[in-house]
Design a protein around this motif. Sequence first.
Motif, PDB file in Angstrom:
ATOM      1  N   THR A 198      24.818  36.876  45.394  1.00  0.00           N
ATOM      2  CA  THR A 198      24.191  35.592  46.296  1.00  0.00           C
ATOM      3  C   THR A 198      23.313  36.353  47.198  1.00  0.00           C
ATOM      4  OG1 THR A 198      25.646  33.649  45.881  1.00  0.00           O
ATOM      5  CG2 THR A 198      23.943  33.502  48.058  1.00  0.00           C
ATOM      6  N   THR A 215      16.113  31.057  40.673  1.00  0.00           N
ATOM      7  CA  THR A 215      15.687  31.186  42.412  1.00  0.00           C
ATOM      8  C   THR A 215      15.323  30.435  43.540  1.00  0.00           C
ATOM      9  OG1 THR A 215      15.163  33.393  41.133  1.00  0.00           O
ATOM     10  CG2 THR A 215      13.997  32.580  42.970  1.00  0.00           C
ATOM     11  N   LEU A 216      15.534  30.362  44.419  1.00  0.00           N
ATOM     12  CA  LEU A 216      14.879  29.199  45.240  1.00  0.00           C
ATOM     13  C   LEU A 216      14.075  29.790  46.254  1.00  0.00           C
ATOM     14  CD1 LEU A 216      15.738  26.909  46.812  1.00  0.00           C
ATOM     15  CD2 LEU A 216      17.001  27.121  47.847  1.00  0.00           C
ATOM     16  N   THR A 217      12.754  29.453  46.692  1.00  0.00           N
ATOM     17  CA  THR A 217      11.904  29.755  47.873  1.00  0.00           C
ATOM     18  C   THR A 217      11.923  28.386  48.627  1.00  0.00           C
ATOM     19  OG1 THR A 217      11.205  31.073  46.476  1.00  0.00           O
ATOM     20  CG2 THR A 217      10.135  30.865  47.833  1.00  0.00           C
ATOM     21  N   THR A 234      17.623  33.633  46.886  1.00  0.00           N
ATOM     22  CA  THR A 234      16.792  32.579  48.139  1.00  0.00           C
ATOM     23  C   THR A 234      16.086  33.134  49.239  1.00  0.00           C
ATOM     24  OG1 THR A 234      18.501  31.245  47.835  1.00  0.00           O
ATOM     25  CG2 THR A 234      17.077  30.887  49.544  1.00  0.00           C
ATOM     26  N   VAL A 248      20.175  36.370  49.774  1.00  0.00           N
ATOM     27  CA  VAL A 248      19.383  35.584  51.069  1.00  0.00           C
ATOM     28  C   VAL A 248      18.482  36.290  51.943  1.00  0.00           C
ATOM     29  CG1 VAL A 248      19.591  33.281  52.651  1.00  0.00           C
ATOM     30  CG2 VAL A 248      21.355  33.457  50.884  1.00  0.00           C
TER      31      VAL A 248
END
Length: 271
Positions: free
Chosen positions: A132, A71-73, A105, A134
């Motif tokens: 993925t 997880t990317l924030t 993301t 986004v």
Amino acid sequence: MRAAAALATERVAPPGGAARNRVSTLRSQAPLMLRLTHPKGPEPWTAHDPSAARVCLTAGAAGPIGGDQLTLTVDVGAGSTLVLREVSASLLLPGPHGEQSALSTSVRVGAGATLVWLPEPVIAARGCDHRTDVSVELGPGARLVLREELLLGRHAEQPGAVTQQLHVRVEGRPLLNQHLAVGPGATGWDSAAVTGGRRALGSLVVVDPGWADRPPQPVLLGDTAAVLPLAGPAALVSAVAADALALRGCLDAGLALLTTPAEDRRPPDAS
């Protein structure tokens, strides 16, 4: 592996000093490692803001590997400018138990802020199974450049299964909802309607409030790429190519066209 990373920027104006951008949050877990960096190649829209924050995402471990949940924030604060890049391409690998890997993301770009997000290609190795997602939310007056590149397998290798989902919203209104599925289990992914047998595909989303009164026009970038205006102050460059170099050339041509002032634009030779 379970891992999360978070990045945030803000615009600060110290008393008696010039306003500048500052990275207020930089939190990493392997394999998602965030590092402050210097300019890496040409950057659109940063000449007006010499203090733009620059961060690179680098791999702290192999993968993603089947079963990984990442997880990317990213939060670009109001009025700030962030250039987000990657050090190298990402290689999607199968895991020992046949599980799907995933990278989710979530991006928020505040009012009047700018995000230039130029990651390196994602390579779908044979046997991988990856998803993925986004999601990008843009505030009033926000600008965005977002590139995506997918390479279908390593040299002479059949690709694994990859699903990509991209949602972009501007001031709460849907701008783009794009879904792509390739590899085993995806019907017709190598047909003329999707890849046409080519091994590299990608897109570039550009959102510029300055286009409200003068939107970009549709343009062909050769035989397998085009600039497509969206229903908003935005455009999508969509391309397929034989290899990574040709794909990057198409997307770079679209980026140069869309980030050049309207009065100076010259459509590329589509012959």
